[in-house]
Write a protein that holds these residues in place. Structure first.
Motif, short mmCIF file in Angstrom:
data_model
loop_
_atom_site.label_atom_id
_atom_site.label_comp_id
_atom_site.label_asym_id
_atom_site.label_seq_id
_atom_site.Cartn_x
_atom_site.Cartn_y
_atom_site.Cartn_z
N PRO A 186 10.97 -0.98 2.21
CA PRO A 186 9.55 0.92 1.24
C PRO A 186 10.93 2.15 2.79
O PRO A 186 10.80 3.13 2.27
CB PRO A 186 8.47 -0.02 1.87
N VAL A 187 10.50 1.13 3.92
CA VAL A 187 10.88 2.69 4.98
C VAL A 187 12.43 2.85 4.89
O VAL A 187 12.99 4.26 4.86
CB VAL A 187 10.58 2.86 5.89
N GLY A 188 12.96 1.81 4.78
CA GLY A 188 14.31 1.92 4.33
C GLY A 188 14.49 2.84 3.27
O GLY A 188 15.92 3.82 3.30
N ARG A 189 14.40 2.84 2.31
CA ARG A 189 15.02 3.37 0.93
C ARG A 189 13.98 4.69 0.67
O ARG A 189 15.05 5.63 0.39
CB ARG A 189 13.61 2.57 -0.09
N LEU A 194 17.47 0.93 11.86
CA LEU A 194 17.14 -0.58 12.14
C LEU A 194 15.38 -0.51 11.61
O LEU A 194 14.32 0.05 11.49
CB LEU A 194 16.82 -1.16 14.04
N ALA A 195 15.26 -1.01 10.43
CA ALA A 195 14.48 -0.69 9.29
C ALA A 195 13.94 -2.55 8.23
O ALA A 195 13.64 -2.85 8.17
CB ALA A 195 14.36 -0.12 8.39
N ILE A 196 14.26 -3.58 9.07
CA ILE A 196 14.24 -4.70 8.89
C ILE A 196 12.71 -5.79 9.22
O ILE A 196 12.15 -5.26 10.37
CB ILE A 196 15.28 -5.29 9.96
N GLY A 197 12.23 -5.98 8.63
CA GLY A 197 11.11 -6.82 8.18
C GLY A 197 11.67 -8.19 8.56
O GLY A 197 11.83 -8.73 7.55
N LEU A 205 -9.29 -7.82 -0.27
CA LEU A 205 -8.76 -7.39 1.05
C LEU A 205 -8.91 -8.53 1.95
O LEU A 205 -10.37 -9.18 2.15
CB LEU A 205 -9.01 -6.15 1.52
N LEU A 206 -8.30 -9.13 2.52
CA LEU A 206 -8.53 -9.48 3.67
C LEU A 206 -8.67 -8.91 5.31
O LEU A 206 -9.00 -10.09 6.15
CB LEU A 206 -6.87 -10.41 3.96
N VAL A 207 -8.96 -7.61 4.99
CA VAL A 207 -9.44 -7.27 6.54
C VAL A 207 -11.27 -6.42 5.74
O VAL A 207 -11.35 -6.11 4.45
CB VAL A 207 -8.64 -6.06 6.84
N SER A 208 -11.14 -5.45 7.10
CA SER A 208 -12.88 -4.93 6.80
C SER A 208 -12.63 -3.15 5.36
O SER A 208 -11.61 -3.31 6.25
CB SER A 208 -13.91 -4.63 8.30
N PRO A 209 -13.18 -3.55 4.22
CA PRO A 209 -12.84 -2.14 4.02
C PRO A 209 -13.88 -0.83 4.70
O PRO A 209 -13.15 -0.34 4.15
CB PRO A 209 -13.58 -2.97 2.37
N ASP A 210 -15.07 -1.07 5.21
CA ASP A 210 -15.13 -0.32 5.43
C ASP A 210 -15.34 0.40 7.27
O ASP A 210 -16.07 1.06 7.70
CB ASP A 210 -16.76 -0.22 5.70
N ILE A 211 -13.74 0.36 7.92
CA ILE A 211 -14.08 0.54 9.05
C ILE A 211 -13.01 1.78 9.02
O ILE A 211 -11.65 1.01 8.27
CB ILE A 211 -13.92 -0.45 10.45
N PRO A 212 -12.55 2.53 9.26
CA PRO A 212 -11.37 4.07 9.80
C PRO A 212 -10.62 3.22 10.05
O PRO A 212 -10.42 2.44 10.98
CB PRO A 212 -12.78 4.82 9.78
N HIS A 213 -9.81 3.18 9.26
CA HIS A 213 -8.39 2.67 9.72
C HIS A 213 -6.99 4.10 9.51
O HIS A 213 -7.03 4.25 8.23
CB HIS A 213 -8.09 1.55 8.91
N ASP A 214 -6.43 4.35 10.09
CA ASP A 214 -5.45 4.80 9.95
C ASP A 214 -3.93 4.01 8.74
O ASP A 214 -3.55 3.14 9.26
CB ASP A 214 -4.26 5.54 11.19
N PHE A 215 -3.83 4.99 8.12
CA PHE A 215 -2.65 4.65 7.28
C PHE A 215 -1.53 5.85 7.06
O PHE A 215 -1.32 6.79 6.72
CB PHE A 215 -3.20 3.68 5.92
N ALA A 216 -0.15 5.41 7.21
CA ALA A 216 1.21 6.02 6.89
C ALA A 216 1.57 5.61 5.37
O ALA A 216 1.60 4.97 5.06
CB ALA A 216 2.24 5.64 7.68
N TYR A 217 1.40 7.15 5.16
CA TYR A 217 3.08 7.45 3.43
C TYR A 217 4.73 6.83 3.51
O TYR A 217 4.62 7.24 4.95
CB TYR A 217 2.13 8.53 2.55
N VAL A 218 4.80 5.85 3.03
CA VAL A 218 5.51 5.50 3.15
C VAL A 218 6.55 6.94 3.02
O VAL A 218 8.02 6.99 4.08
CB VAL A 218 5.76 4.24 2.33
#
Length: 314
Positions: free
Chosen positions: A12-15, A68-71, A185-198
């Motif tokens: 995604p980021v390389g693209r 370098l955008a390898i995962g 979700l495998l994580v908490s849905p109600d705790i504030p969390h930063d997300f970056a838009y690709v």
């Protein structure tokens, strides 16, 4: 020397970075194990095994800059065995080609923190994956300090965006909603969390590629939209899809037990600190030097939902 930008990893980021570079007419080369089926005919491809030094040398030769955008597979033991060698191979090849390196990075190396994450937050040796990312950070920092290679790291938290499936908001989030299914979700849905838009992440990569040398030898945090919870972000997507958000989530307290039976959950256990408290990324440094107009979640969620909708659902 021809101004070729070689991107190792067409995820995604390389693209996203390649799209920007190609749109303005830059010469782009892609290196990874297999040729992407949708790679534009104008883009050179070199089959590359990043674990093989000679293969990386061939991929990078003639380049002026490298991304370098390898995962790697999300398994701690794989990271321990592969990341240091991978980074050494890329640094050596960049040195041989006199190419600058922009490293698409995460935030694990900071370990558990309660304050907003800044680029000067000390490296942590906590756990397996955070310790590996710290070790790799020391690798490229040493290469920069000795003058062997000019390196800049572009760091972001979990990301999302059009077509992004491997994400906490991906297959089981926006894609599920777009298909009329319940988000899980495998994580908490109600705790504030930063997300970056690709697309913003790709833009940040290109900002560093275009930057002068004084921006190298250091890390930069990608700007994110004002922090929200996963539930709030997915609700924005559900609204665009014309549906009421239906969602299930695994309680964080059950993650260790679930890890006994589910391999991916086992790998998430040591990373609970990124989800059991507000996870905020400070990008002030980047904003002062480059830009700060991160894509609002209302816009990003809409574009992401549309990317997952089938023609029949539009």
């Amino acid at each position: 020397m021809t101004n070729i930008t070689t991107i190792l990893g067409f995820g995604p980021v390389g693209r996203a970075a390649a799209d920007i570079l190609l749109a303005r007419g830059d010469i782009v080369r892609i290196g990874q194990r297999t040729r992407p089926a949708d790679l534009p005919a104008s883009v050179e491809f070199r089959a590359t095994d990043v674990m093989d030094a000679a293969s990386v040398l061939r991929a990078i030769e003639g380049s002026s800059q490298v991304v370098l955008a390898i995962g790697l597979t999300y398994v701690g033991t794989v990271w321990q065995a592969s990341w240091p060698k991978l980074m050494a191979n890329v640094l050596d090849a960049c040195k041989a080609a006199s190419a600058r390196l922009v490293f698409v990075d995460g935030l694990y190396m900071y370990g558990p923190q309660d304050a907003p994450l800044r680029e000067d937050t000390p490296l942590s040796n906590y756990g397996v994956k955070p310790a590996v990312r710290s070790a790799v950070t020391r690798q490229w920092m040493e290469a920069g300090q000795t003058g062997a290679v000019k390196v800049a790291a572009v760091r972001a938290p979990d990301f999302y965006g059009p077509g992004v499936t491997v994400s906490h908001l991906g297959d089981s989030g926006f894609k599920a909603i777009a298909q009329g299914k319940r988000a899980a979700l495998l994580v908490s849905p109600d705790i504030p969390h930063d997300f970056a838009y690709v697309p913003d992440f790709g833009r940040a990569v290109v900002s560093l590629l275009d930057a002068p040398d004084d921006c190298f030898g250091q890390a930069w945090h990608v700007p994110c939209a004002p922090i929200q919870t996963p539930r709030q972000i997915l609700e924005l997507g559900a609204k665009v899809a014309g549906a009421k958000l239906r969602m299930s989530a695994v309680p964080m307290s059950l993650m260790p037990l679930m890890g006994l039976f589910v391999a991916f959950a086992k790998e998430l256990v040591e990373m609970r600190f990124t989800w059991d408290r507000p996870y905020h990324v400070d990008s002030t440094k980047f904003a002062r030097r480059f830009w700060s107009d991160a894509t609002p979640f209302a816009v990003g969620a809409a574009e992401t939902i549309r990317s997952f909708q089938t023609p029949a659902a539009v």
